[in-house]
Scaffold this motif. Structure first.
Motif, PDB file in Angstrom:
ATOM      1  N   ASP A 147       0.830  -1.210   0.000  1.00  0.00           N
ATOM      2  CA  ASP A 147       0.000   0.000   0.000  1.00  0.00           C
ATOM      3  C   ASP A 147       0.863   1.258   0.000  1.00  0.00           C
ATOM      4  O   ASP A 147       0.607   2.188  -0.761  1.00  0.00           O
ATOM      5  CB  ASP A 147      -0.947   0.012   1.194  1.00  0.00           C
ATOM      6  N   GLU A 148       1.893   1.267   0.838  1.00  0.00           N
ATOM      7  CA  GLU A 148       2.747   2.448   0.951  1.00  0.00           C
ATOM      8  C   GLU A 148       3.607   2.676  -0.295  1.00  0.00           C
ATOM      9  O   GLU A 148       3.800   3.814  -0.723  1.00  0.00           O
ATOM     10  CB  GLU A 148       3.664   2.325   2.170  1.00  0.00           C
ATOM     11  N   LYS A 149       4.143   1.603  -0.856  1.00  0.00           N
ATOM     12  CA  LYS A 149       5.098   1.732  -1.965  1.00  0.00           C
ATOM     13  C   LYS A 149       4.453   1.675  -3.342  1.00  0.00           C
ATOM     14  O   LYS A 149       4.893   2.345  -4.263  1.00  0.00           O
ATOM     15  CB  LYS A 149       6.176   0.639  -1.880  1.00  0.00           C
ATOM     16  N   LEU A 150       3.439   0.833  -3.495  1.00  0.00           N
ATOM     17  CA  LEU A 150       2.888   0.588  -4.821  1.00  0.00           C
ATOM     18  C   LEU A 150       1.621   1.388  -5.107  1.00  0.00           C
ATOM     19  O   LEU A 150       1.318   1.666  -6.267  1.00  0.00           O
ATOM     20  CB  LEU A 150       2.600  -0.913  -4.991  1.00  0.00           C
ATOM     21  N   PHE A 151       0.901   1.753  -4.064  1.00  0.00           N
ATOM     22  CA  PHE A 151      -0.367   2.453  -4.263  1.00  0.00           C
ATOM     23  C   PHE A 151      -0.387   3.817  -3.583  1.00  0.00           C
ATOM     24  O   PHE A 151      -1.438   4.338  -3.240  1.00  0.00           O
ATOM     25  CB  PHE A 151      -1.527   1.555  -3.797  1.00  0.00           C
ATOM     26  N   HIS A 152       0.809   4.391  -3.437  1.00  0.00           N
ATOM     27  CA  HIS A 152       0.928   5.692  -2.777  1.00  0.00           C
ATOM     28  C   HIS A 152       0.240   6.809  -3.564  1.00  0.00           C
ATOM     29  O   HIS A 152      -0.231   7.770  -2.983  1.00  0.00           O
ATOM     30  CB  HIS A 152       2.401   6.030  -2.526  1.00  0.00           C
ATOM     31  N   VAL A 153       0.149   6.664  -4.887  1.00  0.00           N
ATOM     32  CA  VAL A 153      -0.490   7.709  -5.693  1.00  0.00           C
ATOM     33  C   VAL A 153      -1.976   7.796  -5.352  1.00  0.00           C
ATOM     34  O   VAL A 153      -2.520   8.889  -5.189  1.00  0.00           O
ATOM     35  CB  VAL A 153      -0.270   7.467  -7.201  1.00  0.00           C
ATOM     36  N   SER A 154      -2.629   6.638  -5.230  1.00  0.00           N
ATOM     37  CA  SER A 154      -4.063   6.659  -4.886  1.00  0.00           C
ATOM     38  C   SER A 154      -4.273   7.271  -3.502  1.00  0.00           C
ATOM     39  O   SER A 154      -5.283   7.954  -3.280  1.00  0.00           O
ATOM     40  CB  SER A 154      -4.663   5.254  -4.962  1.00  0.00           C
ATOM     41  N   ILE A 155      -3.329   7.048  -2.608  1.00  0.00           N
ATOM     42  CA  ILE A 155      -3.416   7.644  -1.273  1.00  0.00           C
ATOM     43  C   ILE A 155      -3.242   9.159  -1.380  1.00  0.00           C
ATOM     44  O   ILE A 155      -4.050   9.932  -0.857  1.00  0.00           O
ATOM     45  CB  ILE A 155      -2.363   7.028  -0.322  1.00  0.00           C
ATOM     46  N   ALA A 156      -2.189   9.577  -2.089  1.00  0.00           N
ATOM     47  CA  ALA A 156      -1.888  11.007  -2.220  1.00  0.00           C
ATOM     48  C   ALA A 156      -2.999  11.765  -2.944  1.00  0.00           C
ATOM     49  O   ALA A 156      -3.291  12.918  -2.603  1.00  0.00           O
ATOM     50  CB  ALA A 156      -0.560  11.192  -2.954  1.00  0.00           C
ATOM     51  N   GLU A 157      -3.618  11.118  -3.923  1.00  0.00           N
ATOM     52  CA  GLU A 157      -4.658  11.785  -4.705  1.00  0.00           C
ATOM     53  C   GLU A 157      -6.053  11.625  -4.112  1.00  0.00           C
ATOM     54  O   GLU A 157      -7.011  12.174  -4.645  1.00  0.00           O
ATOM     55  CB  GLU A 157      -4.632  11.271  -6.150  1.00  0.00           C
ATOM     56  N   GLY A 158      -6.151  10.877  -3.020  1.00  0.00           N
ATOM     57  CA  GLY A 158      -7.412  10.803  -2.297  1.00  0.00           C
ATOM     58  C   GLY A 158      -8.424   9.786  -2.793  1.00  0.00           C
ATOM     59  O   GLY A 158      -9.606   9.902  -2.484  1.00  0.00           O
ATOM     60  N   TRP A 159      -7.976   8.770  -3.526  1.00  0.00           N
ATOM     61  CA  TRP A 159      -8.927   7.754  -4.000  1.00  0.00           C
ATOM     62  C   TRP A 159      -8.543   6.334  -3.586  1.00  0.00           C
ATOM     63  O   TRP A 159      -8.996   5.352  -4.163  1.00  0.00           O
ATOM     64  CB  TRP A 159      -9.152   7.850  -5.515  1.00  0.00           C
ATOM     65  N   ARG A 160      -7.799   6.182  -2.506  1.00  0.00           N
ATOM     66  CA  ARG A 160      -7.389   4.865  -2.013  1.00  0.00           C
ATOM     67  C   ARG A 160      -8.575   4.043  -1.530  1.00  0.00           C
ATOM     68  O   ARG A 160      -8.634   2.834  -1.730  1.00  0.00           O
ATOM     69  CB  ARG A 160      -6.341   5.021  -0.909  1.00  0.00           C
ATOM     70  N   HIS A 161      -9.542   4.667  -0.890  1.00  0.00           N
ATOM     71  CA  HIS A 161     -10.713   3.915  -0.431  1.00  0.00           C
ATOM     72  C   HIS A 161     -11.475   3.337  -1.627  1.00  0.00           C
ATOM     73  O   HIS A 161     -11.896   2.174  -1.592  1.00  0.00           O
ATOM     74  CB  HIS A 161     -11.640   4.785   0.421  1.00  0.00           C
ATOM     75  N   ALA A 162     -11.651   4.128  -2.670  1.00  0.00           N
ATOM     76  CA  ALA A 162     -12.345   3.635  -3.872  1.00  0.00           C
ATOM     77  C   ALA A 162     -11.600   2.444  -4.459  1.00  0.00           C
ATOM     78  O   ALA A 162     -12.222   1.453  -4.865  1.00  0.00           O
ATOM     79  CB  ALA A 162     -12.471   4.754  -4.907  1.00  0.00           C
ATOM     80  N   LEU A 163     -10.287   2.525  -4.508  1.00  0.00           N
ATOM     81  CA  LEU A 163      -9.488   1.413  -5.023  1.00  0.00           C
ATOM     82  C   LEU A 163      -9.766   0.142  -4.227  1.00  0.00           C
ATOM     83  O   LEU A 163     -10.079  -0.907  -4.799  1.00  0.00           O
ATOM     84  CB  LEU A 163      -7.994   1.765  -4.969  1.00  0.00           C
ATOM     85  N   GLY A 164      -9.666   0.207  -2.924  1.00  0.00           N
ATOM     86  CA  GLY A 164      -9.905  -0.964  -2.096  1.00  0.00           C
ATOM     87  C   GLY A 164     -11.346  -1.446  -2.161  1.00  0.00           C
ATOM     88  O   GLY A 164     -11.609  -2.647  -2.222  1.00  0.00           O
ATOM     89  N   TYR A 165     -12.262  -0.511  -2.174  1.00  0.00           N
ATOM     90  CA  TYR A 165     -13.689  -0.854  -2.209  1.00  0.00           C
ATOM     91  C   TYR A 165     -14.022  -1.665  -3.460  1.00  0.00           C
ATOM     92  O   TYR A 165     -14.640  -2.729  -3.382  1.00  0.00           O
ATOM     93  CB  TYR A 165     -14.528   0.423  -2.158  1.00  0.00           C
ATOM     94  N   TYR A 166     -13.613  -1.160  -4.610  1.00  0.00           N
ATOM     95  CA  TYR A 166     -13.964  -1.846  -5.856  1.00  0.00           C
ATOM     96  C   TYR A 166     -13.094  -3.076  -6.107  1.00  0.00           C
ATOM     97  O   TYR A 166     -13.570  -4.063  -6.667  1.00  0.00           O
ATOM     98  CB  TYR A 166     -13.927  -0.875  -7.034  1.00  0.00           C
ATOM     99  N   ALA A 167     -11.855  -3.045  -5.683  1.00  0.00           N
ATOM    100  CA  ALA A 167     -10.980  -4.215  -5.880  1.00  0.00           C
ATOM    101  C   ALA A 167     -11.472  -5.407  -5.068  1.00  0.00           C
ATOM    102  O   ALA A 167     -11.455  -6.538  -5.564  1.00  0.00           O
ATOM    103  CB  ALA A 167      -9.538  -3.873  -5.517  1.00  0.00           C
ATOM    104  N   THR A 168     -11.916  -5.170  -3.848  1.00  0.00           N
ATOM    105  CA  THR A 168     -12.364  -6.297  -3.022  1.00  0.00           C
ATOM    106  C   THR A 168     -13.673  -6.887  -3.530  1.00  0.00           C
ATOM    107  O   THR A 168     -14.024  -8.005  -3.161  1.00  0.00           O
ATOM    108  CB  THR A 168     -12.529  -5.904  -1.541  1.00  0.00           C
ATOM    109  N   ARG A 169     -14.363  -6.179  -4.394  1.00  0.00           N
ATOM    110  CA  ARG A 169     -15.608  -6.675  -4.976  1.00  0.00           C
ATOM    111  C   ARG A 169     -15.408  -7.207  -6.391  1.00  0.00           C
ATOM    112  O   ARG A 169     -16.354  -7.609  -7.051  1.00  0.00           O
ATOM    113  CB  ARG A 169     -16.661  -5.561  -4.968  1.00  0.00           C
ATOM    114  N   ASP A 170     -14.186  -7.212  -6.845  1.00  0.00           N
ATOM    115  CA  ASP A 170     -13.840  -7.684  -8.189  1.00  0.00           C
ATOM    116  C   ASP A 170     -13.894  -9.216  -8.214  1.00  0.00           C
ATOM    117  O   ASP A 170     -13.416  -9.880  -7.286  1.00  0.00           O
ATOM    118  CB  ASP A 170     -12.427  -7.186  -8.527  1.00  0.00           C
TER     119      ASP A 170
END
Length: 165
Positions: free
Chosen positions: A103-126
């Motif tokens: 999460d810290e190294k590979l998905f830091h952009v989604s965290i910085a840009e404020g869409w990390r929750h959306a990423l996790g929300y939709y990925a876990t339902r994939d």
């Protein structure tokens, strides 16, 4: 209202809030970028499930797993070692440290840009995540009874997981 009803209501409220937050965050990212990042997220989560299976089955991190981690995830083993040193009384859950590191190294952009929750929300339902989780559970049960003579590579394991229905 009884205790079970209150609990269900709280869960429903939390689910609605989570969905709304994910929908709101989707406005911060292009849909094609979110879709591509979900694919990457599922890939790395699959790797974490495979890593967990192999390490928990053997009871240790073998030289071959260390080499794979060093190649695929430079810096991760150092991160895990530093965590273990800072938390000497905690059990070692390498896969959990891996999720934090990813999460810290590979998905830091989604965290910085404020869409990390959306990423996790939709990925876990994939569907692919469902396939990976289901296959992981199946392997975990089977490998506890009879560990494989040799472990499949991540790529072989992932392909089998994604074929799993």
């Amino acid at each position: 209202m009884n205790r079970v009803s209150k609990s269900r209501n709280a869960e429903s409220d939390l689910a609605r809030q989570s969905k709304q937050l994910a929908e709101d965050e989707c406005e911060l990212v292009r849909s094609d970028r979110l879709a591509q990042t979900i694919t990457e997220f599922v890939e790395w989560r699959a790797f974490s499930y495979w890593l967990r299976l192999v390490v928990e089955t053997t009871g240790f991190v073998s030289d071959s797993i260390s080499a794979i981690l060093q190649e695929r995830c430079p810096g991760f083993l150092g991160y895990a070692a530093a965590y273990a040193k800072e938390h000497p009384g905690e059990p070692v859950f390498l896969w959990l440290r891996f999720l934090e590191w990813a999460d810290e190294k590979l998905f830091h952009v989604s965290i910085a840009e404020g869409w990390r929750h959306a990423l996790g929300y939709y990925a876990t339902r994939d569907l692919r995540m469902d396939q990976v989780r289901t296959y992981w559970k199946q392997c975990r049960r089977a490998w506890k009874l009879q560990p494989p003579e040799s472990f499949p590579s991540f790529e072989v394991w992932r392909e089998a997981a994604l074929r799993h229905r």
